[in-house]
Each structure stands twice: as structure tokens, then as C-alpha cells.
Design an enzyme around this catalytic site. Structure first.
Site, PDB file in Angstrom:
ATOM      1  CG  HIS A 155      97.897  76.817 107.510  1.00  0.00           C
ATOM      2  ND1 HIS A 155      99.243  76.760 107.261  1.00  0.00           N
ATOM      3  CD2 HIS A 155      97.581  78.127 107.496  1.00  0.00           C
ATOM      4  CE1 HIS A 155      99.712  77.977 107.099  1.00  0.00           C
ATOM      5  NE2 HIS A 155      98.719  78.819 107.231  1.00  0.00           N
ATOM      6  CG  PHE A 167      98.686  85.147 111.116  1.00  0.00           C
ATOM      7  CD1 PHE A 167      98.623  84.270 112.190  1.00  0.00           C
ATOM      8  CD2 PHE A 167      99.803  85.952 110.983  1.00  0.00           C
ATOM      9  CE1 PHE A 167      99.658  84.210 113.116  1.00  0.00           C
ATOM     10  CE2 PHE A 167     100.843  85.901 111.900  1.00  0.00           C
ATOM     11  CZ  PHE A 167     100.772  85.027 112.974  1.00  0.00           C
ATOM     12  CG  PHE A 180      86.603  86.787 117.293  1.00  0.00           C
ATOM     13  CD1 PHE A 180      87.927  86.770 116.916  1.00  0.00           C
ATOM     14  CD2 PHE A 180      85.870  85.611 117.173  1.00  0.00           C
ATOM     15  CE1 PHE A 180      88.523  85.612 116.427  1.00  0.00           C
ATOM     16  CE2 PHE A 180      86.455  84.449 116.680  1.00  0.00           C
ATOM     17  CZ  PHE A 180      87.785  84.462 116.311  1.00  0.00           C
ATOM     18  NE  ARG A 204      77.556  78.721 110.905  1.00  0.00           N
ATOM     19  CZ  ARG A 204      77.053  77.634 110.318  1.00  0.00           C
ATOM     20  NH1 ARG A 204      77.080  77.512 108.989  1.00  0.00           N
ATOM     21  NH2 ARG A 204      76.512  76.672 111.023  1.00  0.00           N
ATOM     22  CD  GLU A 220      93.547  67.924 100.956  1.00  0.00           C
ATOM     23  OE1 GLU A 220      94.783  67.808 100.817  1.00  0.00           O
ATOM     24  OE2 GLU A 220      92.718  67.598 100.100  1.00  0.00           O
ATOM     25  CB  THR A 221      97.498  71.117 106.449  1.00  0.00           C
ATOM     26  OG1 THR A 221      97.168  72.512 106.409  1.00  0.00           O
ATOM     27  CG2 THR A 221      97.845  70.627 105.062  1.00  0.00           C
TER      28      THR A 221
HETATM   29  C1  DLZ Z   1      97.429  80.417 104.568  1.00  0.00           C
HETATM   30  C2  DLZ Z   1      95.981  80.539 104.854  1.00  0.00           C
HETATM   31  C3  DLZ Z   1      95.138  79.413 104.744  1.00  0.00           C
HETATM   32  C4  DLZ Z   1      95.643  78.052 104.364  1.00  0.00           C
HETATM   33  N1  DLZ Z   1      93.817  79.506 104.941  1.00  0.00           N
HETATM   34  C5  DLZ Z   1      93.290  80.704 105.302  1.00  0.00           C
HETATM   35  C6  DLZ Z   1      91.907  80.827 105.535  1.00  0.00           C
HETATM   36  O1  DLZ Z   1      91.100  79.903 105.388  1.00  0.00           O
HETATM   37  N2  DLZ Z   1      91.445  82.046 105.909  1.00  0.00           N
HETATM   38  C7  DLZ Z   1      92.266  83.143 106.091  1.00  0.00           C
HETATM   39  O2  DLZ Z   1      91.781  84.218 106.442  1.00  0.00           O
HETATM   40  N3  DLZ Z   1      93.587  83.033 105.841  1.00  0.00           N
HETATM   41  C8  DLZ Z   1      94.118  81.870 105.448  1.00  0.00           C
HETATM   42  N4  DLZ Z   1      95.443  81.752 105.199  1.00  0.00           N
HETATM   43  C9  DLZ Z   1      96.267  83.006 105.206  1.00  0.00           C
HETATM   44  C10 DLZ Z   1      96.792  83.415 106.596  1.00  0.00           C
HETATM   45  O3  DLZ Z   1      95.755  83.992 107.375  1.00  0.00           O
HETATM   46  C11 DLZ Z   1      97.917  84.465 106.419  1.00  0.00           C
HETATM   47  O4  DLZ Z   1      97.460  85.508 105.595  1.00  0.00           O
HETATM   48  C12 DLZ Z   1      99.179  83.882 105.821  1.00  0.00           C
HETATM   49  O5  DLZ Z   1      99.616  82.770 106.573  1.00  0.00           O
HETATM   50  C13 DLZ Z   1     100.306  84.942 105.775  1.00  0.00           C
HETATM   51  O6  DLZ Z   1     100.656  85.334 107.094  1.00  0.00           O
END
Ligand code: DLZ
Length: 160
Positions: A96, A66, A121, A135, A93-94
Site C-alpha cells: 500500500h 491519497f 509537496f 522530521r 506490511e503491504t
Molecule cells: C490506507 C492508508 C494507509 C494504509 N496508510 C496511509 C498512510 O500511512 N498515510 C496516509 O496519509 N494515508 C494512508 N492511508 C489512507 C489513504 O491515503 C487514503 O485515505 C485511503 O486509501 C482512502 O482513499
């Protein structure tokens, strides 16, 4: 480590521009770090194999995918020819997974619209860790290497 490790590359390896005049910033998510480190390595090797000087490759680490959006925006503020955003999102599982995938792809897309500097990207969106491994230097090649080739091509286009 040479490109032989990445024989199954999906990048078009024909007519790769020489990168000796270009500067790159690689923004790397620390979530699923074992995967993103391999993607970084593949990208770094693709750049180095095509004339980029190590002093012209910088790295910014961000906590998760993110944060690639803000990290890439920050990278665009310095004198650089291309930014590569590197992440690995693995389905849990969610819901997210969907929110992060959508936010990151839209965020990086928005940066490409608003900036004159290309942002590549390089974010894996896999159902399992095994798919991500395949990958990032496994049986399906290394998407980081492919992203490095894309970065060289976009550097050339952006400067043409
Ligand atoms: C919270 C989260 C989850 C559940 N899974 C991933 C993931 O698989 N890959 C990834 O890069 N980041 C994940 N994050 C973290 C979010 O990208 C972010 O860092 C948090 O929500 C804080 O903003």
C-alpha cells in the site's frame, strides 16, 4: 512558537521573500494526524514569521494522503498564490505504501504541470513513526517549516 524550534531546517533560509501580499492554502491529510498537525504548525509558523497575514492562510483537511490530490485541486480553484499539500505516509506490511507514495507524488506533480499556481509537496514518506517524528519538529527539523519557506519562494516566483 518561533523558528528556534526548527534550528535544523533543511530549507535555504537566505533571501526569503516577504509574504504580506500572498495567500496560501494548506491541505492537510488526517492520516497520522499527530505528524501532519506538527507539519502544519511548522508551515504556518514559517509563513507567519515572514509577513503572511493569518487571514491569508486557509486550511483544508482531507482524510488521507491519497486525497491530497483532489484537495489540492480544489484549493487551486480559489484565489490563492500557493497551495501546500501536507501528509505523512508510513510504511506498513503491504505494498500500500508504494502505491500511495507514487500516486500522491505523481498527482501533485501533475497539478504543478497543469496549473499556474505552485503546489508544494510536503509529504513525509517514512519507514517508521520515529523517522516521521524526527522530521516533524524533532532532531531532523520540521519539513513543514521547510515547505513554508519553499511556498514563500514559489509565491514570489509565480508573481514575478
Ligand atoms: C490506507 C492508508 C494507509 C494504509 N496508510 C496511509 C498512510 O500511512 N498515510 C496516509 O496519509 N494515508 C494512508 N492511508 C489512507 C489513504 O491515503 C487514503 O485515505 C485511503 O486509501 C482512502 O482513499
Amino acid at each position: 512558537m518561533g523558528s528556534s524550534m526548527y534550528k535544523i531546517s533543511h530549507a535555504n533560509l537566505v533571501e526569503i521573500p516577504n509574504g504580506s501580499k500572498f495567500k496560501f492554502t494548506l491541505v492537510v491529510s488526517q492520516w497520522n494526524k499527530s505528524i501532519t498537525d506538527k507539519l502544519f504548525e511548522g508551515c504556518y509558523n514559517a509563513l507567519m514569521e515572514n509577513g503572511v497575514m493569518s487571514k491569508n492562510i486557509s486550511r483544508i483537511d482531507v482524510p488521507g494522503s491519497f486525497e491530497l490530490i483532489f484537495g489540492s485541486k480544489k484549493a487551486l480553484e480559489s484565489k490563492v498564490d500557493v497551495v501546500v499539500s501536507i501528509g505523512s505516509i508510513i510504511k506498513g506490511e503491504t505494498e500500500h505504501f508504494n502505491f500511495i507514495c507514487n500516486a500522491v507524488s505523481q498527482g501533485i506533480k501533475d497539478l504543478n504541470i497543469s496549473s499556474k499556481i505552485p503546489v508544494i509537496f510536503c509529504v513525509l514518506t517514512d519507514n517508521t513513526i520515529d523517522q516521521a517524528k524526527a522530521r516533524s519538529g524533532g532532531k531532523h527539523g520540521n519539513r513543514g517549516y521547510d515547505a513554508g519557506i519553499a511556498a514563500l519562494k514559489m509565491a514570489s516566483i509565480a508573481n514575478s
